[in-house]
Each structure stands twice: as C-alpha cells, then as structure tokens.
Scaffold this motif. Structure first.
Motif, PDB file in Angstrom:
ATOM      1  N   LYS A 243       0.724  -1.550   0.032  1.00 42.89           N
ATOM      2  CA  LYS A 243      -0.098  -0.100  -0.019  1.00 42.89           C
ATOM      3  C   LYS A 243       0.922   1.317  -0.101  1.00 42.89           C
ATOM      4  O   LYS A 243       1.985   1.400   0.581  1.00 42.89           O
ATOM      5  CB  LYS A 243      -0.965   0.015   1.270  1.00 42.89           C
ATOM      6  CG  LYS A 243      -1.910  -1.239   1.264  1.00 42.89           C
ATOM      7  CD  LYS A 243      -2.820  -1.130   2.415  1.00 42.89           C
ATOM      8  CE  LYS A 243      -3.706   0.388   2.501  1.00 42.89           C
ATOM      9  NZ  LYS A 243      -4.801   0.487   3.459  1.00 42.89           N
ATOM     10  N   ALA A 268      -1.773   5.930  -6.857  1.00 48.94           N
ATOM     11  CA  ALA A 268      -1.943   6.100  -5.349  1.00 48.94           C
ATOM     12  C   ALA A 268      -0.563   6.520  -4.661  1.00 48.94           C
ATOM     13  O   ALA A 268      -0.537   7.412  -3.743  1.00 48.94           O
ATOM     14  CB  ALA A 268      -2.154   4.794  -4.928  1.00 48.94           C
ATOM     15  N   THR A 271       0.238  10.442  -5.546  1.00 46.82           N
ATOM     16  CA  THR A 271      -0.650  11.034  -4.646  1.00 46.82           C
ATOM     17  C   THR A 271      -0.303  11.083  -2.815  1.00 46.82           C
ATOM     18  O   THR A 271       0.188  12.137  -2.591  1.00 46.82           O
ATOM     19  CB  THR A 271      -1.942  10.514  -4.314  1.00 46.82           C
ATOM     20  OG1 THR A 271      -2.615  10.490  -5.678  1.00 46.82           O
ATOM     21  CG2 THR A 271      -2.830  11.538  -3.663  1.00 46.82           C
ATOM     22  N   GLN A 272       0.489   9.985  -2.731  1.00 47.38           N
ATOM     23  CA  GLN A 272       1.052   9.946  -1.342  1.00 47.38           C
ATOM     24  C   GLN A 272       2.357  10.649  -1.309  1.00 47.38           C
ATOM     25  O   GLN A 272       2.521  11.542  -0.284  1.00 47.38           O
ATOM     26  CB  GLN A 272       1.493   8.252  -0.854  1.00 47.38           C
ATOM     27  CG  GLN A 272       2.301   8.312   0.236  1.00 47.38           C
ATOM     28  CD  GLN A 272       1.318   8.406   1.496  1.00 47.38           C
ATOM     29  OE1 GLN A 272       0.218   8.872   1.407  1.00 47.38           O
ATOM     30  NE2 GLN A 272       1.920   8.529   2.411  1.00 47.38           N
ATOM     31  N   SER A 329      -5.740   8.975  -5.324  1.00 51.97           N
ATOM     32  CA  SER A 329      -5.428   7.506  -5.170  1.00 51.97           C
ATOM     33  C   SER A 329      -6.055   6.798  -6.207  1.00 51.97           C
ATOM     34  O   SER A 329      -5.546   5.831  -6.777  1.00 51.97           O
ATOM     35  CB  SER A 329      -5.472   7.177  -3.881  1.00 51.97           C
ATOM     36  OG  SER A 329      -4.657   7.743  -3.083  1.00 51.97           O
ATOM     37  N   SER A 330      -7.188   7.003  -6.485  1.00 52.09           N
ATOM     38  CA  SER A 330      -8.087   6.059  -7.296  1.00 52.09           C
ATOM     39  C   SER A 330      -7.887   6.566  -9.026  1.00 52.09           C
ATOM     40  O   SER A 330      -8.694   6.133  -9.968  1.00 52.09           O
ATOM     41  CB  SER A 330      -9.510   6.264  -6.875  1.00 52.09           C
ATOM     42  OG  SER A 330     -10.092   7.623  -6.899  1.00 52.09           O
TER      43      SER A 330
END
Length: 360
Positions: A243, A268, A271-272, A329-330
């Motif tokens: 993740k 994802a 974005t993180q 993230s999506s």
C-alpha cells in the motif's frame, strides 16, 4: 523579524507549545491503542503484555503522523491566545510590528514541524508498521494491519496456472501469512490445494511452511516445507501488494519508477508522495487558520464561537484533504492536483481573511 529577539521568543513559544501537544497526544494514543490491542489480541497463543506495549510503541508513529495537522492548528491557537491574554501581542502591535511580521516565526515553526514529520516521522512510521505486523504474525494473528482485503496473485510457470492468496502480507508482499495456493490444469480444473502457515518469496520460488496438501481423490497430507517454483520477482510482488501509505517517503520515487516499469498504476503512490511534499504547507495553512480566530484581543475570555469556528475550519480542511487524496489515489483527480489544491486554496483563504481583518 524571525532572527530578532522577539522573533526567536515567538518561535520558541510555538515550538514548546507544539512539543507539549505532541507529548499529550502521544500519551493519549498510547493508552487508547494499548487498550484496544489488549482487548483484541489477548486471546492469541503468544500474546504477552510486554509484547503489546512494544507493538503499541511501534504503531504510535503511524497514528501520530495523522494528527500532525491538528497539532499545528491547536498549537498555533494556544500560543497566540496565550500571547494575547498576556498583552504581548498588544505591545507588539503598539511597537509598529504588523501581523505579517510577528506571524513569521509561527509560520516558520509550522513549516519546520512539517518537514520533520516528512523526513523523520514518516520513515519511522513505515518501519514501525512493519515491526508491528511481524510481531502480530508471531502471535498467530490472521489479521493484517496493512490490508483490509485478501491479496491474490496469479502466476503461470511451466504450463501450470496457480493462484496464491493470503490473509495478510508483510515486508511489502514478499512474506505472506495464512496462505492458500490453488493449482489448475490446462483445462482450468483444480488439481491441488495447498494451505500454509506462511510463504516467503525467495530467488525463483515461494518457500511454504506448515503446509497441508489436498487434492481430488486423495487424503490430505502435512509437510514441513514446500518449494513452489515461480517467475515472480520481489519488485513485482511488492508493487502489486504494498500500500502506498506503508512506503516511506525516501523510497516512493523509486517505487513509482518500478511500478511504471511493470505497467501498474502509480496514482496512489504519486498522490502519497505529493501529499507528503505538501504537508509542511498544509501546516502553514493550519497556522493561518489559527491566526484568523486567535488574534482578536480578549483579556479574560476568547470568543468561544470564534475558536470553535477555527477548529471546525481546520477539521473541514483536513477532511477535504483526505477526500481529495482518495480521489487522487483512485485516478479520478491527477495526483498533483489532489495533493496541492486543498493546501493552496486554504492558504489563499487564510491570507485573504487575515488581510481583511488586519488591513481592512
């Protein structure tokens, strides 16, 4: 102003206030998380109180980094209200120092706290999460702190189609707990099922431990270890199962490049990465929001409605940030936009409100 005596004093007040808020939240998280762990895992075969204390310590950085924006908000509000009640801001204004000048130490302090959260707290949280998961697996838990869904992998090796599933994953996906391996023949019929306590990805094979094999027309048999040949590589498995929020800041650029090389979506992880990069400015935005509701002078009692409004504003900003991050993230929103737009808008609104309050 920042390097002046008054600037250093304000900066010190903010840092000390932030430190005590962090200590208080640390203690609160420790008590709550330890109680939750004790009630959830006390029935596990290898559970110990000392182990639960250690696991709680490992988990605290992950939880603490989620509270950093609120720490910045409450610290700035507490420091500014305290200075107001002691007439220190009144004297500062009377000396001809504008709000933009005496807020610089607070903004700098918030920015530095954000930088420390990214470069120190985030890697510590990633390491602590891995240690906590390993300890939980040693206790015999089938739950995963890393994934809310059962991970599945499919591999085709030497003409054999195999599906690998697990209850939980560790070390980015190279170690699986409570594993189920299902083998199919070329016609798609199940020919063998293997249930193992754990599986570790080695060079060219999965090492299954504590295996129970069962197939059509034969009794189950138990084996200590089984080697399952595979063409899956560690990097591929890690990108498939890990993740984004479990990867530390300094590893994210490399992980993004590897994921792209395998053709995986990097939304994802991007974005993180951008969320971590924007965190210092998010704390600056929280500080500006705190200033909007804390600078009005009141000797004995700050307006409760104004303070509540500041808290609600900070909470709304945090919720919007998390929501837009989920969109990023999506893949619904570009990662860069998802991470930076709420921060930029919040800073612009905070600055505008301060301009209206202080400069008319």
């Amino acid at each position: 102003m920042i390097l002046s005596t008054l600037g250093r004093y304000f900066f010190k007040r903010y840092i000390v206030t932030t430190f005590w808020f962090l200590i208080g939240i640390f203690a609160l998280i420790f008590i709550i998380d330890f109680s939750e762990l004790a009630s959830r895992m006390s029935a596990l075969p290898h559970y110990t109180v000392s182990g639960a204390l250690l696991m709680t310590t490992f988990r605290i950085p992950t939880i603490l980094q989620q509270t950093v924006p609120f720490v910045a908000l409450f610290s700035a509000m507490a420091a500014l209200i305290s200075l107001n009640r002691r007439y220190e801001l009144v004297v500062t204004r009377a000396a001809g120092i504008s709000v933009w000048q005496f807020l610089r130490p607070f903004v700098l302090g918030a920015f530095l706290v954000g930088v420390l959260a990214v470069v120190a707290l985030n890697p510590l949280a990633a390491w602590g999460t891995k240690r906590a998961e390993a300890l939980e697996a040693e206790w015999g838990s089938s739950r995963s702190a890393q994934s809310n869904s059962i991970p599945w992998l499919r591999q085709i090796y030497d003409g054999t189609d195999t599906i690998i599933g697990a209850r939980s994953v560790q070390n980015g996906g190279t170690e699986l707990i409570n594993v189920t391996v299902i083998h199919f023949d070329p016609q798609g019929t199940i020919i063998l099922r293997q249930d193992a306590k754990s599986a570790k990805l080695e060079d060219g094979y999965w090492l299954l431990k504590g295996v129970t094999e069962s197939g059509n027309g034969r009794l189950p048999r138990r084996l200590e270890t089984v080697q399952l040949r595979t063409n899956l590589k560690a990097d591929f498995v890690q990108e498939r199962l890990a993740k984004a929020d479990s990867i530390q800041f300094f590893d994210l650029p490399h992980k993004i490049d590897v994921a792209r090389s395998f053709g995986f979506s990097t939304d994802a992880m991007e974005t993180q990465l951008h969320s971590l990069l924007s965190l210092p400015l998010l704390l600056v935005a929280m500080t500006l929001i705190a200033a909007c509701v804390s600078l009005k002078f009141s000797r004995f009692n700050q307006s409760r409605s104004v303070i509540l409004g500041g808290i609600l504003s900070g909470f709304v900003l945090y919720v919007v940030t998390v929501l837009v991050k989920a969109f990023g993230s999506s893949g619904i929103v570009p990662p860069f936009v998802a991470a930076w737009l709420p921060v930029v808008v919040a800073m612009a609104l905070g600055s505008t409100i301060l301009l209206h309050q202080e400069d008319g």
